[in-house]
Design a protein around this motif. Structure first.
Motif, PDB file in Angstrom:
ATOM      1  N   ALA A 334     -39.282  -5.958 -18.718  1.00 55.17           N
ATOM      2  CA  ALA A 334     -38.623  -6.042 -20.028  1.00 55.17           C
ATOM      3  C   ALA A 334     -39.068  -4.902 -20.935  1.00 55.17           C
ATOM      4  CB  ALA A 334     -38.911  -7.390 -20.676  1.00 55.17           C
ATOM      5  N   LEU A 335     -40.378  -4.682 -21.007  1.00 53.99           N
ATOM      6  CA  LEU A 335     -40.902  -3.621 -21.881  1.00 53.99           C
ATOM      7  C   LEU A 335     -40.494  -2.236 -21.369  1.00 53.99           C
ATOM      8  CD1 LEU A 335     -44.486  -5.015 -22.616  1.00 53.99           C
ATOM      9  CD2 LEU A 335     -42.524  -4.955 -24.157  1.00 53.99           C
ATOM     10  N   PHE A 336     -40.690  -1.999 -20.081  1.00 50.73           N
ATOM     11  CA  PHE A 336     -40.379  -0.689 -19.510  1.00 50.73           C
ATOM     12  C   PHE A 336     -38.872  -0.420 -19.560  1.00 50.73           C
ATOM     13  CE2 PHE A 336     -40.002   2.406 -15.957  1.00 50.73           C
ATOM     14  CZ  PHE A 336     -40.920   3.338 -16.422  1.00 50.73           C
ATOM     15  N   GLY A 337     -38.072  -1.438 -19.264  1.00 49.15           N
ATOM     16  CA  GLY A 337     -36.620  -1.261 -19.308  1.00 49.15           C
ATOM     17  C   GLY A 337     -36.116  -0.983 -20.709  1.00 49.15           C
ATOM     18  N   LEU A 338     -36.651  -1.711 -21.691  1.00 45.10           N
ATOM     19  CA  LEU A 338     -36.218  -1.488 -23.069  1.00 45.10           C
ATOM     20  C   LEU A 338     -36.609  -0.100 -23.552  1.00 45.10           C
ATOM     21  CD1 LEU A 338     -34.942  -2.695 -25.625  1.00 45.10           C
ATOM     22  CD2 LEU A 338     -37.209  -3.552 -26.257  1.00 45.10           C
ATOM     23  N   PHE A 339     -37.829   0.319 -23.216  1.00 43.99           N
ATOM     24  CA  PHE A 339     -38.297   1.653 -23.614  1.00 43.99           C
ATOM     25  C   PHE A 339     -37.406   2.739 -23.006  1.00 43.99           C
ATOM     26  CE2 PHE A 339     -40.837   5.402 -22.491  1.00 43.99           C
ATOM     27  CZ  PHE A 339     -41.250   5.813 -23.744  1.00 43.99           C
ATOM     28  N   CYS A 340     -37.133   2.643 -21.709  1.00 42.30           N
ATOM     29  CA  CYS A 340     -36.319   3.661 -21.040  1.00 42.30           C
ATOM     30  C   CYS A 340     -34.881   3.646 -21.549  1.00 42.30           C
ATOM     31  CB  CYS A 340     -36.342   3.448 -19.529  1.00 42.30           C
ATOM     32  SG  CYS A 340     -37.923   3.815 -18.751  1.00 42.30           S
ATOM     33  N   PHE A 341     -34.353   2.453 -21.823  1.00 40.52           N
ATOM     34  CA  PHE A 341     -32.977   2.362 -22.298  1.00 40.52           C
ATOM     35  C   PHE A 341     -32.828   2.995 -23.684  1.00 40.52           C
ATOM     36  CE2 PHE A 341     -29.530  -0.083 -24.437  1.00 40.52           C
ATOM     37  CZ  PHE A 341     -28.476   0.353 -23.645  1.00 40.52           C
ATOM     38  N   LEU A 342     -33.771   2.734 -24.575  1.00 42.54           N
ATOM     39  CA  LEU A 342     -33.710   3.335 -25.908  1.00 42.54           C
ATOM     40  C   LEU A 342     -33.895   4.851 -25.820  1.00 42.54           C
ATOM     41  CD1 LEU A 342     -35.753   0.744 -28.008  1.00 42.54           C
ATOM     42  CD2 LEU A 342     -33.262   1.037 -27.905  1.00 42.54           C
ATOM     43  N   MET A 343     -34.778   5.293 -24.929  1.00 44.06           N
ATOM     44  CA  MET A 343     -34.960   6.729 -24.726  1.00 44.06           C
ATOM     45  C   MET A 343     -33.679   7.360 -24.194  1.00 44.06           C
ATOM     46  SD  MET A 343     -36.955   9.362 -24.921  1.00 44.06           S
ATOM     47  CE  MET A 343     -38.629   8.736 -25.067  1.00 44.06           C
ATOM     48  N   PHE A 344     -33.019   6.662 -23.275  1.00 39.32           N
ATOM     49  CA  PHE A 344     -31.769   7.176 -22.713  1.00 39.32           C
ATOM     50  C   PHE A 344     -30.694   7.297 -23.789  1.00 39.32           C
ATOM     51  CE2 PHE A 344     -27.592   6.091 -20.783  1.00 39.32           C
ATOM     52  CZ  PHE A 344     -27.412   7.242 -20.044  1.00 39.32           C
ATOM     53  N   LEU A 345     -30.536   6.280 -24.622  1.00 39.84           N
ATOM     54  CA  LEU A 345     -29.549   6.342 -25.707  1.00 39.84           C
ATOM     55  C   LEU A 345     -29.850   7.485 -26.667  1.00 39.84           C
ATOM     56  CD1 LEU A 345     -28.986   2.574 -26.624  1.00 39.84           C
ATOM     57  CD2 LEU A 345     -27.573   4.053 -25.185  1.00 39.84           C
ATOM     58  N   THR A 346     -31.126   7.666 -26.979  1.00 35.07           N
ATOM     59  CA  THR A 346     -31.511   8.761 -27.879  1.00 35.07           C
ATOM     60  C   THR A 346     -31.174  10.113 -27.279  1.00 35.07           C
ATOM     61  OG1 THR A 346     -33.308   7.427 -28.800  1.00 35.07           O
ATOM     62  CG2 THR A 346     -33.437   9.810 -29.126  1.00 35.07           C
TER      63      THR A 346
END
Length: 463
Positions: A334-346
């Motif tokens: 959950a933490l790693f996926g959320l971090f990577c997803f927000l980084m990807f959107l940015t």
């Protein structure tokens, strides 16, 4: 405070300053740079073990603690294996591909260091003025009369120049800060931050400073509107003297910044990422986007399937006991996926605007200064007046970050393809090659020295 106390405090402060300067000029040790890479691989290995060795295996061998049947276990294992393969492929590509270090192939230029630091008044005028400091208020650092022909016209690529900079005499040596609001040399830093070259250069007598823009637009506007009008930086960021790195002793290519952690300049510097062990730059930016894209998909797949089957099993009379390792897996994914997803959107947003993380900080700073100007011009509740003022500024100059972006290529698609490639399959796979990193087409709305021009000064077909 006694004289001895002042002396003691001065010694301590001097020691702190020297230690800080040593750290600033020395890259991080190799083990510190690569430690997070090992941590990332360990995290992937552990979650893969829990998912395959416990979650899928129990279903395939029909264990009594299985959360699904044989078919479910096989399908989940095949999908997971594909996602893991592409994620590791992307990670290997971004870790093993250098971001591009111009110091490896650009000849160094020897300059004497300035003799004294900038005064407090200079720093205050530069960094605290909400409208910024104009180039006309600062001395030119190097005579550019011999280098003007090396610069491209607006709308063309910006070549890398290596001028022979004359040595400064002791009397001519001056310290001054330089402030850049455009993307070429933004002093702001990304999350794990870039540290640009010191705000210092050598003054050599030369021609008169560049003529200023007309900073006051419509003469019919009142004094308040004129005082707080939009005032983009007039710093000629494409001229060689504003691209000199005091640490690597080179004339940096456009969009290059010095990274403190790596201890060298990086082509088209985006940010320093500890999870890949070095910077994200011109050569590996695409691979980094591919990695955070697939890492977020892999993490969300593991999280959704494990959580879904555990919730479904709770509805059965003979539900198996909850494995504690599933809880750890759910928290990590959950933490790693959320971090990577927000980084990807940015990253997607910045690429479509043709901005790096560091450059976006410059545009954010400009918008904040503009918001401060609007607060001086209008009361807090006058939203309509603020909107009309901003619309008038956009009509005069264009939009900040788009027409006001030195590297804007005219459309989001063109900006995206400049990084991710024109082949659609390359957008999803870590293949292809990175950017040239040395030459970038410039926005024709800027002059040849990188200063934003008013709409009336643009080429007629762009007005």
């Amino acid at each position: 405070m006694s004289s001895s106390d002042r002396t003691c405090c001065g010694v301590v402060e001097e020691a702190r300053t020297r230690a800080r300067n040593r750290r600033a000029n020395k890259p991080q040790p190799w083990i510190a740079l690569k430690f997070a890479v090992g941590l990332t691989l360990a995290l992937i290995a552990y979650t893969s073990y829990v998912y395959v060795g416990i979650f899928c295996k129990d279903m395939i061998v029909k264990n009594e603690n299985a959360l699904g049947n044989l078919t479910t276990g096989i399908v989940f294992l095949v999908i997971f294996s594909f996602l893991l393969l592409v994620t590791l492929w992307s990670y290997f590509a971004v870790v093993t591909t250098s971001p591009g270090y111009p110091a490896d192939f650009i000849e160094k230029t020897e300059l004497e260091r300035p003799g004294q630091p900038p005064t407090h008044a200079q720093q205050s005028a530069t960094f605290n003025d909400t409208r910024g400091m104009s180039f006309e208020l600062m001395s030119p650092a190097v005579d550019v009369s011999n280098h003007g022909s090396a610069l491209s016209n607006s709308g063309n690529n910006v070549p890398v120049t290596h001028p022979a900079v004359p040595a400064a005499t002791k009397q001519d040596r001056v310290y001054h800060p330089t402030l850049h609001y455009q993307g070429t040399s933004t002093p702001g830093e990304a999350h794990i931050v870039d540290v640009p070259a010191h705000h210092e250069s050598v003054h050599v007598p030369g021609p008169a400073p560049h003529p200023p823009h007309e900073n006051f637009g419509d003469p019919n506007l009142d004094a308040s509107s004129a005082m707080f009008a939009r005032r983009p930086s007039t710093t000629p960021v494409l001229t060689p003297e504003y691209r000199f790195c005091n640490r690597d002793r080179i004339i940096k290519p456009p969009r290059t910044h010095h990274c403190r952690a790596c201890g060298t300049c990086v082509l088209k510097y985006d940010h320093h990422c500890p999870w890949v062990g070095h910077c994200v730059g011109a050569y590996n930016h695409k691979f980094f986007v591919n990695f955070v894209q697939w890492a977020s998909i892999l993490s969300f797949w593991m999280f959704a399937t494990v959580l879904g089957l555990n919730i479904k099993s709770r509805t059965r009379p003979s539900a198996p006991a909850l494995n504690p390792q599933y809880i750890v897996l759910l928290a990590q994914t959950a933490l790693f996926g959320l971090f990577c997803f927000l980084m990807f959107l940015t990253q997607v947003q910045l690429i479509m605007l043709n901005q790096t993380t560091v450059e976006s900080l410059g545009f954010r700073s400009m918008k904040e200064r503009e918001q401060d100007n609007l607060a001086h011009m209008h009361r807090w509740y006058e939203y309509g007046a603020k909107k009309r003022t901003r619309r008038r500024w956009d009509k005069e100059w264009g939009r900040i970050g788009k027409e006001g972006n030195l590297w804007w290529l005219g459309s989001r698609r063109a900006n995206w393809e400049s990084v991710m490639g024109k082949n659609v399959w390359w957008w999803f796979l870590p293949v292809g090659h990175g950017l040239d990193g040395m030459n970038f087409p410039t926005n024709p709305r800027f002059d040849k020295e990188g200063r934003w021009r008013r709409r009336r000064e643009w080429p007629s077909d762009l007005r």
